[in-house]
Design a protein around this motif. Structure first.
Motif, PDB file in Angstrom:
ATOM      1  N   LEU A 135      19.352 -43.102 -43.971  1.00  0.00           N
ATOM      2  CA  LEU A 135      18.427 -44.228 -44.130  1.00  0.00           C
ATOM      3  C   LEU A 135      18.128 -44.504 -45.601  1.00  0.00           C
ATOM      4  CD1 LEU A 135      15.732 -43.792 -41.320  1.00  0.00           C
ATOM      5  CD2 LEU A 135      17.318 -45.695 -41.621  1.00  0.00           C
ATOM      6  N   GLN A 136      17.988 -43.448 -46.378  1.00  0.00           N
ATOM      7  CA  GLN A 136      17.749 -43.626 -47.810  1.00  0.00           C
ATOM      8  C   GLN A 136      18.964 -44.232 -48.497  1.00  0.00           C
ATOM      9  OE1 GLN A 136      16.714 -39.550 -48.553  1.00  0.00           O
ATOM     10  NE2 GLN A 136      14.505 -39.975 -48.480  1.00  0.00           N
ATOM     11  N   GLU A 137      20.152 -43.827 -48.088  1.00  0.00           N
ATOM     12  CA  GLU A 137      21.380 -44.428 -48.629  1.00  0.00           C
ATOM     13  C   GLU A 137      21.436 -45.916 -48.299  1.00  0.00           C
ATOM     14  OE1 GLU A 137      23.768 -43.538 -50.579  1.00  0.00           O
ATOM     15  OE2 GLU A 137      23.643 -41.347 -50.646  1.00  0.00           O
ATOM     16  N   ARG A 138      21.043 -46.264 -47.085  1.00  0.00           N
ATOM     17  CA  ARG A 138      21.055 -47.668 -46.670  1.00  0.00           C
ATOM     18  C   ARG A 138      20.107 -48.492 -47.555  1.00  0.00           C
ATOM     19  NH1 ARG A 138      19.512 -48.628 -40.739  1.00  0.00           N
ATOM     20  NH2 ARG A 138      20.915 -46.873 -40.595  1.00  0.00           N
ATOM     21  N   TRP A 139      18.892 -47.971 -47.788  1.00  0.00           N
ATOM     22  CA  TRP A 139      17.948 -48.670 -48.660  1.00  0.00           C
ATOM     23  C   TRP A 139      18.500 -48.781 -50.079  1.00  0.00           C
ATOM     24  CZ3 TRP A 139      14.182 -51.935 -48.293  1.00  0.00           C
ATOM     25  CH2 TRP A 139      13.484 -52.037 -47.093  1.00  0.00           C
ATOM     26  N   LYS A 140      19.118 -47.716 -50.577  1.00  0.00           N
ATOM     27  CA  LYS A 140      19.702 -47.755 -51.916  1.00  0.00           C
ATOM     28  C   LYS A 140      20.725 -48.881 -52.012  1.00  0.00           C
ATOM     29  CE  LYS A 140      22.629 -45.150 -55.071  1.00  0.00           C
ATOM     30  NZ  LYS A 140      23.377 -43.909 -55.289  1.00  0.00           N
ATOM     31  N   ARG A 141      21.641 -48.962 -51.056  1.00  0.00           N
ATOM     32  CA  ARG A 141      22.668 -50.017 -51.059  1.00  0.00           C
ATOM     33  C   ARG A 141      22.025 -51.402 -50.993  1.00  0.00           C
ATOM     34  NH1 ARG A 141      25.057 -46.443 -47.484  1.00  0.00           N
ATOM     35  NH2 ARG A 141      24.540 -47.762 -45.706  1.00  0.00           N
ATOM     36  N   LYS A 142      21.015 -51.543 -50.144  1.00  0.00           N
ATOM     37  CA  LYS A 142      20.335 -52.827 -49.984  1.00  0.00           C
ATOM     38  C   LYS A 142      19.679 -53.260 -51.295  1.00  0.00           C
ATOM     39  CE  LYS A 142      18.171 -53.331 -46.070  1.00  0.00           C
ATOM     40  NZ  LYS A 142      17.184 -53.391 -44.959  1.00  0.00           N
ATOM     41  N   LEU A 143      18.974 -52.331 -51.939  1.00  0.00           N
ATOM     42  CA  LEU A 143      18.304 -52.654 -53.198  1.00  0.00           C
ATOM     43  C   LEU A 143      19.306 -52.990 -54.292  1.00  0.00           C
ATOM     44  CD1 LEU A 143      15.545 -49.921 -53.034  1.00  0.00           C
ATOM     45  CD2 LEU A 143      15.155 -52.401 -52.986  1.00  0.00           C
ATOM     46  N   LEU A 144      20.358 -52.190 -54.414  1.00  0.00           N
ATOM     47  CA  LEU A 144      21.375 -52.455 -55.434  1.00  0.00           C
ATOM     48  C   LEU A 144      22.058 -53.800 -55.198  1.00  0.00           C
ATOM     49  CD1 LEU A 144      22.962 -48.906 -55.807  1.00  0.00           C
ATOM     50  CD2 LEU A 144      21.382 -50.051 -57.392  1.00  0.00           C
ATOM     51  N   LYS A 145      22.339 -54.121 -53.949  1.00  0.00           N
ATOM     52  CA  LYS A 145      22.985 -55.391 -53.613  1.00  0.00           C
ATOM     53  C   LYS A 145      22.120 -56.583 -54.025  1.00  0.00           C
ATOM     54  CE  LYS A 145      25.157 -57.842 -49.785  1.00  0.00           C
ATOM     55  NZ  LYS A 145      25.440 -57.835 -48.350  1.00  0.00           N
ATOM     56  N   MET A 146      20.787 -56.396 -53.980  1.00  0.00           N
ATOM     57  CA  MET A 146      19.865 -57.465 -54.371  1.00  0.00           C
ATOM     58  C   MET A 146      19.592 -57.478 -55.876  1.00  0.00           C
ATOM     59  SD  MET A 146      17.102 -57.761 -51.283  1.00  0.00           S
ATOM     60  CE  MET A 146      16.557 -56.068 -51.291  1.00  0.00           C
ATOM     61  N   GLY A 147      20.257 -56.566 -56.619  1.00  0.00           N
ATOM     62  CA  GLY A 147      20.122 -56.565 -58.063  1.00  0.00           C
ATOM     63  C   GLY A 147      19.018 -55.671 -58.613  1.00  0.00           C
ATOM     64  N   HIS A 148      18.427 -54.847 -57.764  1.00  0.00           N
ATOM     65  CA  HIS A 148      17.385 -53.931 -58.222  1.00  0.00           C
ATOM     66  C   HIS A 148      18.001 -52.639 -58.736  1.00  0.00           C
ATOM     67  CE1 HIS A 148      14.116 -56.334 -56.566  1.00  0.00           C
ATOM     68  NE2 HIS A 148      14.862 -56.500 -55.493  1.00  0.00           N
ATOM     69  N   GLN A 149      17.229 -51.906 -59.536  1.00  0.00           N
ATOM     70  CA  GLN A 149      17.646 -50.589 -59.991  1.00  0.00           C
ATOM     71  C   GLN A 149      17.116 -49.534 -59.030  1.00  0.00           C
ATOM     72  OE1 GLN A 149      16.019 -51.142 -64.103  1.00  0.00           O
ATOM     73  NE2 GLN A 149      17.924 -50.085 -64.615  1.00  0.00           N
ATOM     74  N   HIS A 150      17.932 -48.518 -58.753  1.00  0.00           N
ATOM     75  CA  HIS A 150      17.551 -47.416 -57.870  1.00  0.00           C
ATOM     76  C   HIS A 150      18.038 -46.119 -58.491  1.00  0.00           C
ATOM     77  CE1 HIS A 150      17.943 -44.526 -54.594  1.00  0.00           C
ATOM     78  NE2 HIS A 150      17.065 -45.248 -53.919  1.00  0.00           N
ATOM     79  N   TYR A 151      17.147 -45.147 -58.555  1.00  0.00           N
ATOM     80  CA  TYR A 151      17.502 -43.832 -59.077  1.00  0.00           C
ATOM     81  C   TYR A 151      17.147 -42.766 -58.052  1.00  0.00           C
ATOM     82  CZ  TYR A 151      17.985 -45.484 -63.924  1.00  0.00           C
ATOM     83  OH  TYR A 151      18.387 -46.108 -65.068  1.00  0.00           O
ATOM     84  N   LYS A 152      17.988 -41.754 -57.955  1.00  0.00           N
ATOM     85  CA  LYS A 152      17.674 -40.531 -57.207  1.00  0.00           C
ATOM     86  C   LYS A 152      17.429 -39.465 -58.272  1.00  0.00           C
ATOM     87  CE  LYS A 152      19.726 -36.718 -54.914  1.00  0.00           C
ATOM     88  NZ  LYS A 152      20.703 -35.917 -55.609  1.00  0.00           N
ATOM     89  N   ILE A 153      16.256 -38.838 -58.209  1.00  0.00           N
ATOM     90  CA  ILE A 153      15.895 -37.831 -59.200  1.00  0.00           C
ATOM     91  C   ILE A 153      15.651 -36.514 -58.492  1.00  0.00           C
ATOM     92  CG2 ILE A 153      14.107 -37.126 -60.846  1.00  0.00           C
ATOM     93  CD1 ILE A 153      13.873 -40.070 -61.645  1.00  0.00           C
ATOM     94  N   ASP A 154      16.370 -35.454 -58.945  1.00  0.00           N
ATOM     95  CA  ASP A 154      16.175 -34.135 -58.330  1.00  0.00           C
ATOM     96  C   ASP A 154      16.139 -32.999 -59.351  1.00  0.00           C
ATOM     97  OD1 ASP A 154      18.841 -33.765 -59.004  1.00  0.00           O
ATOM     98  OD2 ASP A 154      19.478 -33.194 -56.999  1.00  0.00           O
ATOM     99  N   SER A 155      15.899 -33.348 -60.640  1.00  0.00           N
ATOM    100  CA  SER A 155      15.837 -32.305 -61.664  1.00  0.00           C
ATOM    101  C   SER A 155      15.085 -32.827 -62.888  1.00  0.00           C
ATOM    102  CB  SER A 155      17.246 -31.887 -62.094  1.00  0.00           C
ATOM    103  OG  SER A 155      17.881 -32.947 -62.785  1.00  0.00           O
ATOM    104  N   ASN A 156      14.673 -31.906 -63.747  1.00  0.00           N
ATOM    105  CA  ASN A 156      14.039 -32.295 -65.007  1.00  0.00           C
ATOM    106  C   ASN A 156      15.008 -33.080 -65.874  1.00  0.00           C
ATOM    107  OD1 ASN A 156      11.294 -31.353 -65.007  1.00  0.00           O
ATOM    108  ND2 ASN A 156      12.115 -29.278 -64.993  1.00  0.00           N
ATOM    109  N   GLU A 157      16.286 -32.714 -65.824  1.00  0.00           N
ATOM    110  CA  GLU A 157      17.300 -33.447 -66.596  1.00  0.00           C
ATOM    111  C   GLU A 157      17.400 -34.897 -66.118  1.00  0.00           C
ATOM    112  OE1 GLU A 157      17.692 -29.245 -66.895  1.00  0.00           O
ATOM    113  OE2 GLU A 157      17.918 -30.427 -65.075  1.00  0.00           O
ATOM    114  N   ASP A 158      17.294 -35.106 -64.804  1.00  0.00           N
ATOM    115  CA  ASP A 158      17.313 -36.472 -64.271  1.00  0.00           C
ATOM    116  C   ASP A 158      16.110 -37.262 -64.786  1.00  0.00           C
ATOM    117  OD1 ASP A 158      19.624 -36.025 -62.824  1.00  0.00           O
ATOM    118  OD2 ASP A 158      18.615 -35.918 -60.871  1.00  0.00           O
ATOM    119  N   ILE A 159      14.948 -36.620 -64.862  1.00  0.00           N
ATOM    120  CA  ILE A 159      13.753 -37.303 -65.373  1.00  0.00           C
ATOM    121  C   ILE A 159      13.963 -37.673 -66.831  1.00  0.00           C
ATOM    122  CG2 ILE A 159      11.301 -37.062 -65.935  1.00  0.00           C
ATOM    123  CD1 ILE A 159      11.067 -35.291 -63.390  1.00  0.00           C
TER     124      ILE A 159
END
Length: 93
Positions: free
Chosen positions: A59-83
């Motif tokens: 479901l999260q992947e689906r939302w990510k694709r939907k947001l990206l397709k509409m031109g929005h930015q989406h990030y998945k963060i799972d570490s201090n390096e990602d932040i």
């Protein structure tokens, strides 16, 4: 490191660059990203926080694709390096 600790750090770092990172709760819309990051100059970014090494659910992947397709930015963060990378990429110039 726990997801909650990463999430607290993200919120703090976003505030340090002049933004806000409120929790996003959307009743009836499971899988939406955890945070909406609001930055100066009208920039809005969607962020999914995960425990280190965890992947997005279908479901999260689906939302990510939907947001990206509409031109929005989406990030998945799972570490201090990602932040750190996120802040460097979105910091107002």
């Amino acid at each position: 490191m726990r997801e909650s600790a990463l999430e607290r750090r993200l919120v703090r770092e976003v505030k340090d660059i002049g933004g806000e990172a409120p929790k996003w709760v959307s009743p009836g819309n499971r899988g939406v990203p955890d945070r909406i990051v609001l930055l100066p100059n009208g920039q809005t970014i969607y962020v999914e926080m995960k425990a280190p090494g965890k992947h997005l659910s279908p479901l999260q992947e689906r939302w990510k694709r939907k947001l990206l397709k509409m031109g929005h930015q989406h990030y998945k963060i799972d570490s201090n390096e990602d932040i750190d990378r996120f802040i460097q990429e979105v910091m107002p110039k």
